[in-house]
Design a protein around this motif. Structure first.
Motif, PDB file in Angstrom:
ATOM      1  N   LEU A 124       0.485  -1.200  -0.131  1.00 45.33           N
ATOM      2  CA  LEU A 124      -0.205   0.563   0.213  1.00 45.33           C
ATOM      3  C   LEU A 124       0.879   0.759   0.273  1.00 45.33           C
ATOM      4  O   LEU A 124       0.593   2.405  -0.595  1.00 45.33           O
ATOM      5  CB  LEU A 124      -0.804   0.051   1.247  1.00 45.33           C
ATOM      6  CG  LEU A 124      -2.169  -1.313   1.609  1.00 45.33           C
ATOM      7  CD1 LEU A 124      -2.790  -0.654   2.520  1.00 45.33           C
ATOM      8  CD2 LEU A 124      -3.267  -0.149   0.191  1.00 45.33           C
ATOM      9  N   ARG A 125       2.061   1.365   0.799  1.00 37.80           N
ATOM     10  CA  ARG A 125       2.930   1.848   0.979  1.00 37.80           C
ATOM     11  C   ARG A 125       3.157   2.121  -0.744  1.00 37.80           C
ATOM     12  O   ARG A 125       3.623   3.583  -1.180  1.00 37.80           O
ATOM     13  CB  ARG A 125       3.671   1.873   2.062  1.00 37.80           C
ATOM     14  CG  ARG A 125       5.037   3.335   2.149  1.00 37.80           C
ATOM     15  CD  ARG A 125       5.970   3.099   2.515  1.00 37.80           C
ATOM     16  NE  ARG A 125       6.939   1.703   2.166  1.00 37.80           N
ATOM     17  CZ  ARG A 125       7.442   0.614   2.557  1.00 37.80           C
ATOM     18  NH1 ARG A 125       7.856   1.052   3.324  1.00 37.80           N
ATOM     19  NH2 ARG A 125       8.163  -0.385   1.718  1.00 37.80           N
ATOM     20  N   ASP A 126       3.972   1.623  -1.272  1.00 39.85           N
ATOM     21  CA  ASP A 126       4.440   1.543  -2.512  1.00 39.85           C
ATOM     22  C   ASP A 126       4.071   2.301  -3.787  1.00 39.85           C
ATOM     23  O   ASP A 126       4.253   2.262  -5.307  1.00 39.85           O
ATOM     24  CB  ASP A 126       5.239   0.350  -2.741  1.00 39.85           C
ATOM     25  CG  ASP A 126       6.169  -0.158  -1.743  1.00 39.85           C
ATOM     26  OD1 ASP A 126       6.590   0.696  -1.157  1.00 39.85           O
ATOM     27  OD2 ASP A 126       6.829  -0.733  -1.721  1.00 39.85           O
ATOM     28  N   SER A 127       2.011   1.585  -3.629  1.00 40.47           N
ATOM     29  CA  SER A 127       1.897   1.946  -4.772  1.00 40.47           C
ATOM     30  C   SER A 127       0.729   2.925  -4.223  1.00 40.47           C
ATOM     31  O   SER A 127      -0.277   3.077  -4.888  1.00 40.47           O
ATOM     32  CB  SER A 127       0.734   1.024  -5.104  1.00 40.47           C
ATOM     33  OG  SER A 127      -0.261   0.727  -4.203  1.00 40.47           O
ATOM     34  N   ALA A 128       0.716   3.877  -3.239  1.00 38.14           N
ATOM     35  CA  ALA A 128       0.310   5.179  -2.864  1.00 38.14           C
ATOM     36  C   ALA A 128      -0.394   5.872  -3.773  1.00 38.14           C
ATOM     37  O   ALA A 128       0.843   6.277  -4.701  1.00 38.14           O
ATOM     38  CB  ALA A 128       0.614   5.792  -1.362  1.00 38.14           C
TER      39      ALA A 128
END
Length: 184
Positions: free
Chosen positions: A28-32
């Protein structure tokens, strides 16, 4: 016109390095979405069990760091498994620290969502319900539509496109949440 990025503090309910929920939080962090900073709050394992006797101006450094990190965030997302039919102790403890002082804690008034997975047919739904209830009592604004309890029995939650879309959609809903979105 430049806008300040929105920050979502993420509380991961599993301390295990290889945790599927930790990996989910990292995805989720990397595809925010653009303009969104997903901040995985580290160090929950260093926060002592809540004890009012050690709270206050001289609260333990790990608890103060947790409070400051969440206070700086615009929204909060718990990414958690389920342990014995409820939320993990580390997450419950974090919410306890974030709720103090009562009504003014770092979580007070913050939009809050919960997602996660378990290797069961239930996907963590009891943990997620308990997390929502606890966060609401702690003063957070629980966004009812931002909950994903994903069973991990017959699907790889880290690679399945439909499952990934559900998690990304939950993050987007949390980011876009305003009190007006409920009234609309």
């Amino acid at each position: 016109m430049s806008t300040t990025p929105q920050t979502v503090a993420v509380l991961v309910g599993s301390l295990r390095a290889g945790s599927t929920n930790r990996k989910l939080a990292e995805q989720l962090r990397d595809s925010a979405p653009e303009g969104v900073v997903v901040d995985i709050v580290e160090g929950l394992d260093a926060v002592p069990f809540y004890n009012e006797d050690v709270d206050g101006e001289t609260a333990p450094a790990a608890a103060q760091a947790l409070r400051e990190r969440v206070a700086r965030a615009d929204k909060v997302l718990a990414v958690t498994p389920e342990y014995n039919g409820t939320m993990p102790a580390v997450l419950n403890n974090a919410i306890d620290w974030l709720s103090r002082p009562y009504g003014q804690g770092a979580i007070a008034g913050k939009p809050f969502g919960v997602v996660g997975t378990t290797p069961t047919p239930y996907g963590g739904k009891w943990s997620h319900a308990d997390t929502q209830r606890s966060a609401k009592i702690a003063g957070a604004v629980v966004v009812e539509d931002v909950v994903v309890s994903q069973p991990g029995v017959e699907v790889d939650v880290l690679t399945d496109p439909e499952v990934q879309a559900k998690f990304r959609s939950a993050l987007t809903q949390l980011v876009e949440y305003t009190p007006e979105t409920v009234a609309a």
